[in-house]
Write an enzyme that holds these catalytic residues in place. Structure first.
Site, PDB file in Angstrom:
ATOM      1  N   LYS A  51     -12.558  -4.505  -4.777  1.00  0.00           N
ATOM      2  CA  LYS A  51     -13.128  -3.175  -4.996  1.00  0.00           C
ATOM      3  C   LYS A  51     -12.093  -2.224  -5.560  1.00  0.00           C
ATOM      4  O   LYS A  51     -12.426  -1.149  -6.023  1.00  0.00           O
ATOM      5  CB  LYS A  51     -13.777  -2.629  -3.732  1.00  0.00           C
ATOM      6  N   LYS A  95       0.832  -1.215   0.000  1.00  0.00           N
ATOM      7  CA  LYS A  95       0.000   0.000   0.000  1.00  0.00           C
ATOM      8  C   LYS A  95       0.856   1.250   0.000  1.00  0.00           C
ATOM      9  O   LYS A  95       0.509   2.240  -0.627  1.00  0.00           O
ATOM     10  CB  LYS A  95      -0.953   0.015   1.204  1.00  0.00           C
ATOM     11  N   LYS A 144      -8.339 -11.873  -7.737  1.00  0.00           N
ATOM     12  CA  LYS A 144      -9.584 -11.943  -6.959  1.00  0.00           C
ATOM     13  C   LYS A 144     -10.477 -10.740  -7.269  1.00  0.00           C
ATOM     14  O   LYS A 144      -9.978  -9.660  -7.611  1.00  0.00           O
ATOM     15  CB  LYS A 144      -9.291 -12.044  -5.465  1.00  0.00           C
TER      16      LYS A 144
END
Ligand code: ATP
Ligand code: LTN
Length: 327
Positions: A195, A111, A192
């Site tokens: 969002k 991140k 996967k």
């Protein structure tokens, strides 16, 4: 009785992966164990959020969890920032964690490499997550594989604290969903459903209209040989559709494959099964959405239940650490 705790961030739109991989499982678990589920709004602050949007998404996520079937009479559903002990124990966990071990968290590395602004909170995030879990003496923490390392860290922090200051925290363990519960992107079935995907063409959103669901599934990537079987390595797209169909109808993906010889009917049935699963959830969500005060009332009941236990645990930790009592 086993105690279960899990959290979900109020960021981004909820998708079918969240529903099948986490929420449906939570709904089942509330009947088996003493369960606490938390909308972790403080975790969302690790990345700058628009205030109006954060407020809206926190309420919406709570309404979605209620619509999927969490029952506030059975489990404890609450918002993290309503129970101030989370932030307080998080500080204690930051002082229990070593800088080096937080630096090894792969989610932070990923991140922070992508973020424009890397907050100190993004770095200490796992200490807040440890506080969430330890406040409630949770035995089990249902999570996705990406959270494995954070739950391991929570165990290490609990053991370290207990060894330094005496038995204070329950050491929790992570539990993971069955492999069939992992929903892949319809356009890129080797990643996967997420969002944060670049496009929503491969993501079925919980609030998608039936027409949109049909369209997305009809356009799902498959392959050139028209053989319907569950084989994730050789046929990721078809296997994903079988997993979805199976998960929506309570069958294994292998069982769901029986009787299909072509992709067309498989896609139609998968779309119908997803719509059948989501439509009643959407209808309940619309009712809850029309009455925000009622959701806030239910969340306040959850926060009161959670606070009681959190306050007791925090008092134990304060005492163990030698923080002076308030006279
Ligand atoms: P992102 O991928 O953008 O980080 P996300 O969609 O994975 O976000 P999270 O908030 O990280 O969502 O996850 C909430 C819960 O949903 C977690 O328990 C996670 O394991 C589960 N989950 C998320 N995506 C999937 C998926 N595709 N299949 C099954 N479970 C999923
Ligand atoms: N970090 C988790 C969300 C989360 C959580 C928790 C999960 C915050 N606190 C405590 C389990 C237990 C995520 O991003 N999925």
């Amino acid at each position: 009785m086993t105690r279960v705790f899990s959290g979900i961030q109020p960021t981004g739109d909820v998708h079918l992966g969240n529903v099948l991989g986490a929420m449906v499982r939570w709904v089942d678990e509330q009947h088996r164990a003493e369960s606490l589920y938390c909308v972790v709004d403080l975790h969302a602050l690790t990345i700058p959020q628009d205030p109006a949007e954060l407020r809206r998404s926190s309420l919406r996520l709570a309404q979605i969890l209620l619509a999927v079937g969490l029952d506030p009479e059975i489990c404890t559903l609450f918002v993290q920032s309503h129970v101030h002990e989370h932030a307080e124990l998080a500080w204690i966990m930051q002082c229990t964690a070593a800088h080096g071990e937080l630096s090894r968290m792969t989610q932070f590395k990923d991140k922070s490499a992508r973020a424009g602004f890397v907050s100190a909170g993004l770095f200490t995030y796992p200490a807040l997550m440890a506080a969430d879990i330890l406040l409630y003496d949770a035995d089990e923490v249902p999570v996705g594989d990406d959270q494995r390392q954070h739950v391991e860290l929570t165990r290490d922090l609990a053991e370290r604290f207990n060894a330094r200051y005496g038995a204070t925290f329950t050491v929790p363990r992570a539990t993971f969903p069955a492999s069939g519960a992992r929903v892949m992107d319809l356009q890129d079935p080797t990643s996967k459903m997420s969002k944060s995907a670049a496009s929503t063409a491969g993501t079925i959103l919980l609030l998608d209209e039936p027409k949109a669901i049909e369209k997305k599934i009809k356009r799902a990537v498959t392959d050139n040989d028209a053989d319907v079987r569950f084989d994730v390595a050789a046929k990721p797209g078809v296997s994903n559709l079988l997993s979805i169909l199976g998960a929506c109808t309570g069958r294994s993906p292998e069982d769901a494959a029986a009787g299909y010889e072509q992709y067309g009917p498989l896609k139609s049935d998968a779309a119908a099964a997803v719509i059948e699963l989501l439509e009643p959830i959407q209808a309940r969500f619309r009712e809850l959405e029309a009455d925000p005060a009622e959701t806030l009332r239910l969340l306040a009941i959850g926060a009161n239940k959670a606070s009681e236990r959190a306050a007791a645990t925090l008092a134990r930790a304060r005492d163990a650490l030698g923080l002076l009592e308030r006279g």
